[in-house]
Design an enzyme around this catalytic site. Structure first.
Site, PDB file in Angstrom:
ATOM      1  CD  GLU A   1      -1.605  -2.438   1.548  1.00 32.50           C
ATOM      2  OE1 GLU A   1      -0.442  -2.588   2.003  1.00 32.50           O
ATOM      3  OE2 GLU A   1      -2.418  -3.376   1.439  1.00 32.50           O
TER       4      GLU A   1
ATOM      5  NE  ARG B   1     -17.920  -8.777   1.826  1.00 38.06           N
ATOM      6  CZ  ARG B   1     -17.478  -9.787   2.569  1.00 38.06           C
ATOM      7  NH1 ARG B   1     -17.261  -9.598   3.860  1.00 38.06           N
ATOM      8  NH2 ARG B   1     -17.241 -10.967   2.030  1.00 38.06           N
TER       9      ARG B   1
END
Length: 429
Positions: A172, A279
């Site tokens: 990341e 989600r």
């Protein structure tokens, strides 16, 4: 730390050409660069031995001297050779004179459109479809992902524009660093991973702001509403952390059409912009032609008799609407505000809610209480000089477990039932 050959052996074991030098010997540095340039068969690493504070005896290679002023500036300057006067160093420009590469847009692409009465859609899915369409319209849009493209739906962009998709794997920090470099070259990078994983790269986000970089971040799978994956995957501090970055923008859509419009807006935002996606699949609340300016909010439900305002975003906006339906049946009118732009925040809508809803506000968020929506609202009201508001903050207070999303929302006290209870108690005061 000065055993240069130990580092060189390690590098050679991985196939590198290693050169060790005295880092204060300019001729040796120049020779090392020439050797590295001439070696085209393998990568080269130059390992240099240096001393901190070189040239000033009072600080050279001394413990506790780093990052502090020298004891006597005049003596130190004299020791280094005297004051040379103004120094203008011209950095060599690229010799080939090539302009940054420009991708060609595919052509006009229709904006994704979702029907209000259609099937539920996850905002993470809408993010991928919106970014794919934006990439067709604009050749400067590129996408990066941290090896979760099937979850963030940047795989949609990869399928349509493979030459502009960059798989960064589980790195990341490197993903954000690469995005910063890409924007220097004139591209519009969108970098995506789970919201929780941006915490691994927070210093890179902070330093990107210091560098005045314009990058776009997308954090999916935020909050307890992700369900069974458990707390290690639940981004519960992302709003707070990204709000704290200087000049940042924090967006939190609740439905697919809103997501599309905000992704489009992000392409031309300055600074660090962040969109939080969910989600689960949720109902489409807004039509495809609705506009969502950055810095705005939507009053989704209101009446002339509102006695409390419920403020949510993303997942909790849907819970707030369900709670308002329940309260309506009991004769209690609740205003529902969609705070899709957490930063900058729509202070005018908040002040109006205080004025028109008897000063009663309930904020609800799928996030820790520290630094999230509740504190953003309180800060905005304080800055506006509002003193008569009574605010109940609902947020995730305890470490969540693993389970169905509806169970976790109830356990955290941020579901429709908890919201309705908080509104009733506030209205009784």
């Amino acid at each position: 730390g000065w055993d240069l050959e130990a580092y060189a052996v390690r590098a050679r074991a991985f196939g590198w050409h290693a050169i060790t030098i005295d880092g204060h010997d300019v001729d040796a540095i120049d020779a090392a660069y020439r050797e590295a340039t001439a070696n085209t068969e393998q990568p080269t690493v130059v390992i240099a031995r240096t001393r901190k504070g070189r040239g000033v005896a009072s600080v050279e290679d001394q413990e506790g001297k780093h990052g502090k002023p020298v004891p006597d500036a005049k003596d130190s300057i004299a020791e280094l050779g005297g004051d040379p006067g103004p120094i203008d160093v011209q950095v060599a420009a690229p010799s080939d004179g090539k302009a940054p590469h420009r991708f060609q847009p595919v052509g006009d692409a229709d904006r994704p459109r979702y029907e209000v009465d259609g099937d539920p859609v996850a905002t993470r899915k809408a993010y991928g479809e919106a970014l794919t369409a934006l990439g067709a319209q604009r050749g400067d849009v590129v996408a990066l992902c941290g090896e979760v493209s099937n979850s963030t739906h940047t795989e949609d962009f990869e399928a349509a524009h493979p030459e502009r998709y960059f798989e960064m794997y589980i790195a990341e920090q490197q993903m954000i660093a690469a995005a910063v470099g890409m924007q220097v070259r004139g591209w519009k990078p969108f970098a995506a991973t789970f919201a929780a994983f941006f915490s691994r790269a927070y210093d890179f986000s902070r330093m990107a702001s210091v560098s005045r970089a314009d990058i776009r971040l997308s954090g999916s799978h935020a909050g307890v509403s992700i369900g069974e994956d458990g707390p290690s995957q639940m981004g519960l501090e992302d709003i707070a952390s990204l709000r704290a970055v200087h000049g940042s923008t924090v967006l939190y859509p609740c439905d697919p059409n809103q997501t599309v419009r905000l992704v489009e807006a992000m392409a031309d935002l300055q600074g660090i912009s962040y969109i939080r996606t969910s989600r689960g699949k949720f109902a489409t609340l807004y039509g495809p032609d609705e506009e969502f300016p950055v810095g705005g909010a939507k009053v989704v439900r209101s009446s002339g008799q509102d006695s409390v305002a419920i403020i949510g975003a993303g997942v909790t906006l849907h819970e707030a609407l369900t709670a308002a339906d329940t309260l309506e049946q009991e004769g209690l009118h609740a205003r529902v505000i969609d705070l899709y732009s957490v930063k900058p925040i729509d202070v005018h809508t908040l002040v109006a809610a205080v004025r028109e809803c008897a000063g009663r506000l309930v904020t609800v968020e799928d996030h820790w209480p520290e630094g999230g929506i509740g504190e953003a609202v309180l800060s905005a009201l304080a800055d506006a000089g509002v003193t008569e508001a009574r605010v109940t903050k609902l947020a995730v207070q305890d470490m969540p477990g693993s389970g169905p999303p509806e169970d976790l929302l109830r356990e955290a006290g941020i579901d429709a039932e908890a919201i309705a209870t908080a509104a009733r108690e506030l209205a009784r005061d």
